[in-house]
Design a protein around this motif. Structure first.
Motif, short mmCIF file in Angstrom:
data_model
loop_
_atom_site.label_atom_id
_atom_site.label_comp_id
_atom_site.label_asym_id
_atom_site.label_seq_id
_atom_site.Cartn_x
_atom_site.Cartn_y
_atom_site.Cartn_z
N GLN A 29 -1.06 3.20 -14.46
CA GLN A 29 0.13 2.46 -14.89
C GLN A 29 0.32 2.51 -16.41
N ASN A 35 0.79 -1.24 0.00
CA ASN A 35 0.00 0.00 0.00
C ASN A 35 0.83 1.29 0.00
N SER A 95 2.76 2.42 -2.65
CA SER A 95 2.75 3.05 -3.97
C SER A 95 1.55 3.94 -4.23
N PHE A 129 -5.76 2.13 -10.81
CA PHE A 129 -4.31 1.90 -10.82
C PHE A 129 -3.88 1.47 -12.22
N LYS A 159 -1.33 5.11 -6.44
CA LYS A 159 -2.09 4.28 -7.39
C LYS A 159 -2.87 5.11 -8.42
#
Ligand code: ADP
Ligand code: NI
Length: 221
Positions: free
Chosen positions: A169, A104, A106, A165, A108
């Motif tokens: 990404q 948890n 990172s 997320f 997101k």
């Protein structure tokens, strides 16, 4: 300060292993990033009521198994942590708390809220985010952008909002957009009093840097 000999032995060994794991990384996720996060997290922890051993281990391990560092872009923190800690005799309860934190830490996405964290997790998450701000943050953003062959800037491509997320990404935008999509938002996501205080100066530097960057881009400075 940690004085328990067994905990010191484990920390020394984990430091050695993570140093090897992140050696030569050119994406801004080198071992010096890990060490800075370790130093900031333990400094914050000194002012909070938390378990310094858990904070120390989680800081050293916080980028292990991250998608940004894996060859195929997939993420598997739990497996990577368990591999790295093998043979160290760390109680299962401690490993579980660390894995929970690392999963948890990172960011997101700008449209995705942070999961609530243990006090130890808040120290590590704030520390990791502080290292994405200020002068070091600027350097790391461009290092990461270069590694991913991203342009530095394109004034015609605006920043976006990412509500998952996955969308965050998959974003391939230029590096200046990353400031608006993440770096400038970190100040208001700090959770510890020390983190909030440290974030102020680093945030102000990001704003100043962006002003100067755009002026020079337009040849106005
Ligand atoms: P997190 O897990 O929250 O992303 P990290 O410790 O992995 O935190 O740090 C991410 C670093 O990579 C930051 O310094 C950030 O600026 C950089 N980075 C991540 N995504 C991008 C991007 N799209 N463009 C430029 N830099 C990026
Ligand atoms: Ni990190």
């Amino acid at each position: 300060m940690i004085s328990h000999p067994e905990q010191l032995r484990i920390l020394g060994e984990v430091e050695k292993r993570t140093r090897t794991c992140f050696a030569g990384n050119g994406s801004g996720h080198d071992f010096d990033h890990i060490l800075r996060v370790y130093r900031i997290a333990t400094k914050i922890a000194g002012e909070e009521n938390c378990d310094l051993f858990v904070v120390s281990l989680a800081a050293l391990l916080h980028d292990v198994g991250d998608y940004k560092l894996s060859a195929d872009g997939t993420e598997n923190h739990r497996q990577a942590i368990s591999d790295l800690l093998s043979g160290l005799d760390i109680p299962q309860e401690i490993t579980a708390r660390i894995a929970e934190i690392v999963e948890n830490v990172s960011f997101k996405g700008n449209g995705v809220s942070d999961k609530p964290m243990s006090p130890e997790g808040c120290c590590v998450r704030d520390a990791d985010r502080l290292d994405a701000m200020g002068a070091i943050g600027v350097a790391r953003a461009f290092a990461y952008g270069a590694l991913k062959s991203r342009p530095m800037y394109d004034p015609d491509i605006c920043s976006e909002n990412f509500n998952s997320f996955e969308a965050y990404q998959n974003n391939k935008s230029h590096t200046i957009n990353h400031f608006y999509e993440k770096l400038l938002l970190l100040k208001d996501r700090m959770e510890t009093p020390t983190g909030k205080k440290m974030a102020e100066g680093r945030h102000a530097f990001l704003e100043k840097y962006l002003n100067e960057f755009v002026m020079e881009w337009r040849s106005e400075a």
